[in-house]
Design a protein around this motif. Sequence first.
Motif, PDB file in Angstrom:
ATOM      1  N   ALA A  55     -21.966 -33.949  -4.400  1.00 34.31           N
ATOM      2  CA  ALA A  55     -23.039 -34.203  -5.372  1.00 34.31           C
ATOM      3  C   ALA A  55     -23.881 -32.961  -5.649  1.00 34.31           C
ATOM      4  CB  ALA A  55     -23.941 -35.336  -4.880  1.00 34.31           C
ATOM      5  N   ILE A  56     -23.884 -32.032  -4.691  1.00 37.18           N
ATOM      6  CA  ILE A  56     -24.555 -30.740  -4.916  1.00 37.18           C
ATOM      7  C   ILE A  56     -23.529 -29.653  -4.581  1.00 37.18           C
ATOM      8  CG2 ILE A  56     -26.489 -29.240  -4.294  1.00 37.18           C
ATOM      9  CD1 ILE A  56     -28.100 -31.710  -3.557  1.00 37.18           C
ATOM     10  N   PRO A  57     -22.735 -29.252  -5.589  1.00 39.82           N
ATOM     11  CA  PRO A  57     -21.602 -28.357  -5.294  1.00 39.82           C
ATOM     12  C   PRO A  57     -21.982 -26.888  -5.121  1.00 39.82           C
ATOM     13  CG  PRO A  57     -21.591 -28.980  -7.607  1.00 39.82           C
ATOM     14  CD  PRO A  57     -22.733 -29.731  -6.979  1.00 39.82           C
ATOM     15  N   GLY A  58     -23.239 -26.553  -5.239  1.00 39.39           N
ATOM     16  CA  GLY A  58     -23.591 -25.147  -5.070  1.00 39.39           C
ATOM     17  C   GLY A  58     -25.081 -24.942  -4.972  1.00 39.39           C
ATOM     18  N   CYS A  59     -25.438 -23.768  -4.509  1.00 37.56           N
ATOM     19  CA  CYS A  59     -26.830 -23.359  -4.363  1.00 37.56           C
ATOM     20  C   CYS A  59     -26.922 -21.876  -4.680  1.00 37.56           C
ATOM     21  CB  CYS A  59     -27.280 -23.543  -2.921  1.00 37.56           C
ATOM     22  SG  CYS A  59     -28.224 -25.031  -2.698  1.00 37.56           S
ATOM     23  N   PHE A  60     -28.090 -21.440  -5.075  1.00 31.75           N
ATOM     24  CA  PHE A  60     -28.292 -20.009  -5.309  1.00 31.75           C
ATOM     25  C   PHE A  60     -29.635 -19.621  -4.695  1.00 31.75           C
ATOM     26  CE2 PHE A  60     -30.258 -16.728  -8.017  1.00 31.75           C
ATOM     27  CZ  PHE A  60     -29.384 -15.689  -7.751  1.00 31.75           C
ATOM     28  N   GLU A  61     -29.571 -18.845  -3.632  1.00 32.56           N
ATOM     29  CA  GLU A  61     -30.781 -18.374  -2.946  1.00 32.56           C
ATOM     30  C   GLU A  61     -31.751 -19.524  -2.661  1.00 32.56           C
ATOM     31  OE1 GLU A  61     -32.472 -14.727  -4.123  1.00 32.56           O
ATOM     32  OE2 GLU A  61     -30.531 -13.756  -4.381  1.00 32.56           O
ATOM     33  N   ASN A  76     -28.839 -24.666  -7.905  1.00 28.88           N
ATOM     34  CA  ASN A  76     -28.251 -24.220  -9.175  1.00 28.88           C
ATOM     35  C   ASN A  76     -26.734 -24.236  -9.006  1.00 28.88           C
ATOM     36  OD1 ASN A  76     -30.878 -23.438  -9.712  1.00 28.88           O
ATOM     37  ND2 ASN A  76     -30.402 -21.285 -10.062  1.00 28.88           N
ATOM     38  N   TYR A  77     -26.025 -24.790  -9.956  1.00 32.70           N
ATOM     39  CA  TYR A  77     -24.554 -24.761  -9.886  1.00 32.70           C
ATOM     40  C   TYR A  77     -23.965 -25.058 -11.252  1.00 32.70           C
ATOM     41  CZ  TYR A  77     -25.497 -29.780  -9.432  1.00 32.70           C
ATOM     42  OH  TYR A  77     -25.971 -31.054  -9.628  1.00 32.70           O
ATOM     43  N   THR A  78     -22.704 -24.716 -11.420  1.00 29.67           N
ATOM     44  CA  THR A  78     -21.999 -24.963 -12.685  1.00 29.67           C
ATOM     45  C   THR A  78     -20.794 -25.861 -12.421  1.00 29.67           C
ATOM     46  OG1 THR A  78     -22.725 -22.822 -13.505  1.00 29.67           O
ATOM     47  CG2 THR A  78     -20.872 -23.834 -14.648  1.00 29.67           C
ATOM     48  N   ILE A  79     -20.635 -26.860 -13.283  1.00 28.81           N
ATOM     49  CA  ILE A  79     -19.493 -27.777 -13.181  1.00 28.81           C
ATOM     50  C   ILE A  79     -18.468 -27.348 -14.236  1.00 28.81           C
ATOM     51  CG2 ILE A  79     -18.763 -30.187 -13.286  1.00 28.81           C
ATOM     52  CD1 ILE A  79     -21.768 -30.923 -12.766  1.00 28.81           C
ATOM     53  N   GLU A  80     -17.303 -26.928 -13.749  1.00 30.33           N
ATOM     54  CA  GLU A  80     -16.261 -26.400 -14.639  1.00 30.33           C
ATOM     55  C   GLU A  80     -15.149 -27.434 -14.809  1.00 30.33           C
ATOM     56  OE1 GLU A  80     -16.768 -23.420 -15.897  1.00 30.33           O
ATOM     57  OE2 GLU A  80     -17.731 -22.104 -14.407  1.00 30.33           O
ATOM     58  N   ARG A 108     -18.955 -27.598 -20.521  1.00 22.99           N
ATOM     59  CA  ARG A 108     -19.389 -26.925 -19.296  1.00 22.99           C
ATOM     60  C   ARG A 108     -20.819 -27.365 -18.980  1.00 22.99           C
ATOM     61  NH1 ARG A 108     -20.625 -20.986 -18.412  1.00 22.99           N
ATOM     62  NH2 ARG A 108     -19.742 -20.530 -16.355  1.00 22.99           N
ATOM     63  N   LEU A 109     -21.077 -27.644 -17.728  1.00 24.57           N
ATOM     64  CA  LEU A 109     -22.378 -28.202 -17.327  1.00 24.57           C
ATOM     65  C   LEU A 109     -23.043 -27.271 -16.322  1.00 24.57           C
ATOM     66  CD1 LEU A 109     -20.761 -31.672 -16.823  1.00 24.57           C
ATOM     67  CD2 LEU A 109     -22.478 -31.219 -18.564  1.00 24.57           C
ATOM     68  N   ILE A 110     -24.228 -26.782 -16.687  1.00 22.65           N
ATOM     69  CA  ILE A 110     -24.932 -25.854 -15.799  1.00 22.65           C
ATOM     70  C   ILE A 110     -26.221 -26.524 -15.313  1.00 22.65           C
ATOM     71  CG2 ILE A 110     -25.974 -23.563 -15.569  1.00 22.65           C
ATOM     72  CD1 ILE A 110     -24.224 -22.592 -17.853  1.00 22.65           C
ATOM     73  N   GLY A 111     -26.300 -26.774 -14.030  1.00 26.37           N
ATOM     74  CA  GLY A 111     -27.485 -27.387 -13.434  1.00 26.37           C
ATOM     75  C   GLY A 111     -28.442 -26.303 -12.942  1.00 26.37           C
ATOM     76  N   VAL A 112     -29.685 -26.417 -13.345  1.00 21.47           N
ATOM     77  CA  VAL A 112     -30.687 -25.427 -12.941  1.00 21.47           C
ATOM     78  C   VAL A 112     -31.851 -26.131 -12.253  1.00 21.47           C
ATOM     79  CG1 VAL A 112     -32.089 -23.472 -13.686  1.00 21.47           C
ATOM     80  CG2 VAL A 112     -30.077 -24.087 -14.992  1.00 21.47           C
ATOM     81  N   ASP A 113     -32.247 -25.594 -11.147  1.00 27.79           N
ATOM     82  CA  ASP A 113     -33.390 -26.095 -10.367  1.00 27.79           C
ATOM     83  C   ASP A 113     -34.668 -25.598 -11.047  1.00 27.79           C
ATOM     84  OD1 ASP A 113     -35.341 -26.480  -8.401  1.00 27.79           O
ATOM     85  OD2 ASP A 113     -33.951 -26.058  -6.764  1.00 27.79           O
ATOM     86  N   SER A 114     -35.425 -26.535 -11.651  1.00 34.23           N
ATOM     87  CA  SER A 114     -36.647 -26.122 -12.372  1.00 34.23           C
ATOM     88  C   SER A 114     -37.898 -26.380 -11.534  1.00 34.23           C
ATOM     89  CB  SER A 114     -36.746 -26.873 -13.706  1.00 34.23           C
ATOM     90  OG  SER A 114     -36.872 -28.266 -13.473  1.00 34.23           O
ATOM     91  N   THR A 115     -37.714 -26.575 -10.227  1.00 28.60           N
ATOM     92  CA  THR A 115     -38.865 -26.925  -9.391  1.00 28.60           C
ATOM     93  C   THR A 115     -39.420 -25.710  -8.653  1.00 28.60           C
ATOM     94  OG1 THR A 115     -37.593 -27.429  -7.379  1.00 28.60           O
ATOM     95  CG2 THR A 115     -37.864 -29.203  -8.971  1.00 28.60           C
ATOM     96  N   TRP A 170     -29.645 -15.639 -13.031  1.00 27.05           N
ATOM     97  CA  TRP A 170     -28.484 -16.445 -12.637  1.00 27.05           C
ATOM     98  C   TRP A 170     -27.954 -17.220 -13.840  1.00 27.05           C
ATOM     99  CZ3 TRP A 170     -27.485 -21.684 -12.853  1.00 27.05           C
ATOM    100  CH2 TRP A 170     -26.337 -22.124 -12.180  1.00 27.05           C
ATOM    101  N   LEU A 171     -28.869 -17.861 -14.567  1.00 22.24           N
ATOM    102  CA  LEU A 171     -28.466 -18.668 -15.723  1.00 22.24           C
ATOM    103  C   LEU A 171     -27.798 -17.796 -16.787  1.00 22.24           C
ATOM    104  CD1 LEU A 171     -28.435 -21.311 -17.353  1.00 22.24           C
ATOM    105  CD2 LEU A 171     -30.742 -20.744 -18.146  1.00 22.24           C
ATOM    106  N   GLU A 172     -28.382 -16.648 -17.066  1.00 18.77           N
ATOM    107  CA  GLU A 172     -27.811 -15.777 -18.105  1.00 18.77           C
ATOM    108  C   GLU A 172     -26.414 -15.313 -17.701  1.00 18.77           C
ATOM    109  OE1 GLU A 172     -30.347 -12.587 -19.416  1.00 18.77           O
ATOM    110  OE2 GLU A 172     -29.156 -12.341 -21.241  1.00 18.77           O
TER     111      GLU A 172
END
Length: 265
Positions: free
Chosen positions: A95-101, A105-109, A114-121, A137-139
């Motif tokens: 359910a959470i396939p990735g993290c960044f620092e 944040n993760y991308t579903i391919e 294409r679905l890009i999940g971003v942590d806005s908190t 990261w998003l860019e």
Amino acid sequence: MLIVQISDLHIVEKGQKTLGVAPMAENLSKAIAHINQLLPQPDLVLATGDITNNLTLAEAEHAVQLLNELNCPYFVIPGNHDNREVLLQAFSGPAIPGCFEGMINYTIENHPVRLIGVDSTKPNTVGGHMCQKRLDWLEAQLNEELKKPTIIFMHHPPVKAGVLEADYDGFVGASELGAIVEKFTNIERIICGHIHLPTHTKWHGTIVSTAPSMGMQLGLDLTMTKPSEFYLTVPGYQIHHYTKHHDLVTHTAYVGNMDGPYSFA
Ligand SMILES: [Fe+2]
Ligand SMILES: [Fe+2]
């Protein structure tokens, strides 16, 4: 491709109601039963934050137990009512396939969209937040696929939506995010939650939309003078349908007993 978006689950511990009144676990179960009988079946479900209400592990584990009843894969990102570490601990699987620092944040391919999940908190902050690391990261993610239709999903809408929950809570880094977004014409939507109302706003060349909640609907006050209130409603969710004509069409579904159907003839 069928993408279901649920948002603002606000799950509390078993046997309790959210803020003493909202039966959010029951609502989520009803919504899941509704989603499980959709035809065609969704490819996946995105839960766009406020999974828990009080940021606790017991609440997150309760949410896991409920969400595991979905027949299709589901993915989770945090809202301001969530704790990242708690979510990571409870949702230890796909359910959470990735993290960044440390941020979720993760991308579903490997889907037509294409679905890009971003942590806005930001911890201990109600409003949205995009720091430079997240923006970079998003860019970088967006630069990997310049043509493929893409959805960005995150909890906070970066727009001024004319309601307190968006405009007063605010979004630090919204203009910097907008400057990135407008470089990529393949972003079909930025889909969000947080304001507990379905809305659609043109923003930096794409559309920002928000989903209804799982049954705690914001009292609509376009004067932005009244205190924040919610109404107990049936749960609602979004169905983002990427059609055979390559259009992304968004429907809002409500989970309740409705009289009908009646014939138009
Ligand atoms: Fe919420
Ligand atoms: Fe929120």
